[in-house]
Motif scaffolding. Sequence first.
Motif, PDB file in Angstrom:
ATOM      1  N   LEU A  68       0.859  -1.175   0.000  1.00 54.81           N
ATOM      2  CA  LEU A  68       0.000   0.000   0.000  1.00 54.81           C
ATOM      3  C   LEU A  68       0.902   1.234   0.000  1.00 54.81           C
ATOM      4  N   PRO A  69       0.642   2.195  -0.885  1.00 54.57           N
ATOM      5  CA  PRO A  69       1.579   3.304  -1.088  1.00 54.57           C
ATOM      6  C   PRO A  69       1.775   4.217   0.109  1.00 54.57           C
ATOM      7  N   TYR A  70       0.890   4.145   1.085  1.00 54.87           N
ATOM      8  CA  TYR A  70       1.035   4.995   2.272  1.00 54.87           C
ATOM      9  C   TYR A  70       1.541   4.209   3.491  1.00 54.87           C
ATOM     10  N   LEU A  71       1.742   2.905   3.325  1.00 48.11           N
ATOM     11  CA  LEU A  71       2.310   2.081   4.400  1.00 48.11           C
ATOM     12  C   LEU A  71       3.716   1.668   3.991  1.00 48.11           C
ATOM     13  N   VAL A  72       4.597   2.643   4.022  1.00 53.18           N
ATOM     14  CA  VAL A  72       5.986   2.476   3.586  1.00 53.18           C
ATOM     15  C   VAL A  72       6.909   2.812   4.762  1.00 53.18           C
TER      16      VAL A  72
END
Length: 337
Positions: free
Chosen positions: A199-203
């Motif tokens: 997920l692009p915001y769970l980095v």
Amino acid sequence: MKRSFLLLCAVLLVLGCALPCAAYRLACMALAQGSAPSAAEAASAASEESSEQAPFPADTTATVCFMDQSTGQTVTLPLREYLIGAVAAEMPVSWPDEALKAQAVAAHSYALYRRDHSTEENGAWFTADPTRRQGCLTDAVLHSYWGTAYAANYARLSALVDTVQTQVLYYGDAPAGTSYFAMSNGRTEASENVWGTALPYLVPVDSSTDTAADNYEYTLNLSAAQLQQLLAERLGIAADLSQQAQWFGTPVLTPSGYVDSLPVCGQTVQGTALRKALGLRSACFTVVCQSGTFSFTTRGYGHGVGMSQWGAKALAEQGADYRTILVHYYPGTELRG
């Protein structure tokens, strides 16, 4: 008589011209003083202003539904009550206001994300265990948990929740899956390394203040016999007691320093799987075998994805508000509501 008639006609002519002019002047004066427009004009202006200034809509769900793991029953709570119970379950009530507000928004957003992705037949969005103080505490549990401090603690949390209750973190057009955990090893983990989905915001983001958190480092000691039993029961791995020194090989680490995989008795095991099987606090761990005892030393606590709660506390103590905390741990999301 003729002169009187002519005079009357002249007076009427003057009045006929003067009255429209006076009406025009009065209308101009009214407009200059801000007189209200017609109903149609007002509706048109309001519609135009609304379309230009209206914020993105936030989700207005009024209740939250979860399954109580202890009873197997679904529980439906009003949103406000759920958020108070979720914050109480996840953070000490004595922590800074901004950390508690960040937790409330994260809990709200995550609940809505789980609602949108739930496959449970009973309608529950996710699982919680109030009696074990996991996920959400119901009012009855809060009374027992807080005791005589219930009234003061409830008033504090409810006031903070009220300030952010309508706010939800979005990614694109949907609520974001804003996962959270206790503390990292100093850096958060990418979601795909834990759950297999990127997920692009769970980095990974910096959370180096976690290294100063209480019980950041913890060691679990297991005898060879205990470990042998756990490996067999939970991973189906047969460990030879005569070859203890060869049970564990060199681990492969993720970029954030968590164990991605490691050899266990000749088999490759994911770090997250071994963590679950042995009940380790974190997938960031080292293992040492000495005199028949295996020592697993972990750094951090939890899966490592999303917002570190101890990191949120540290940022709040440094002066960050809840918006800044959320932006840091969930990059690319947008706060709406």
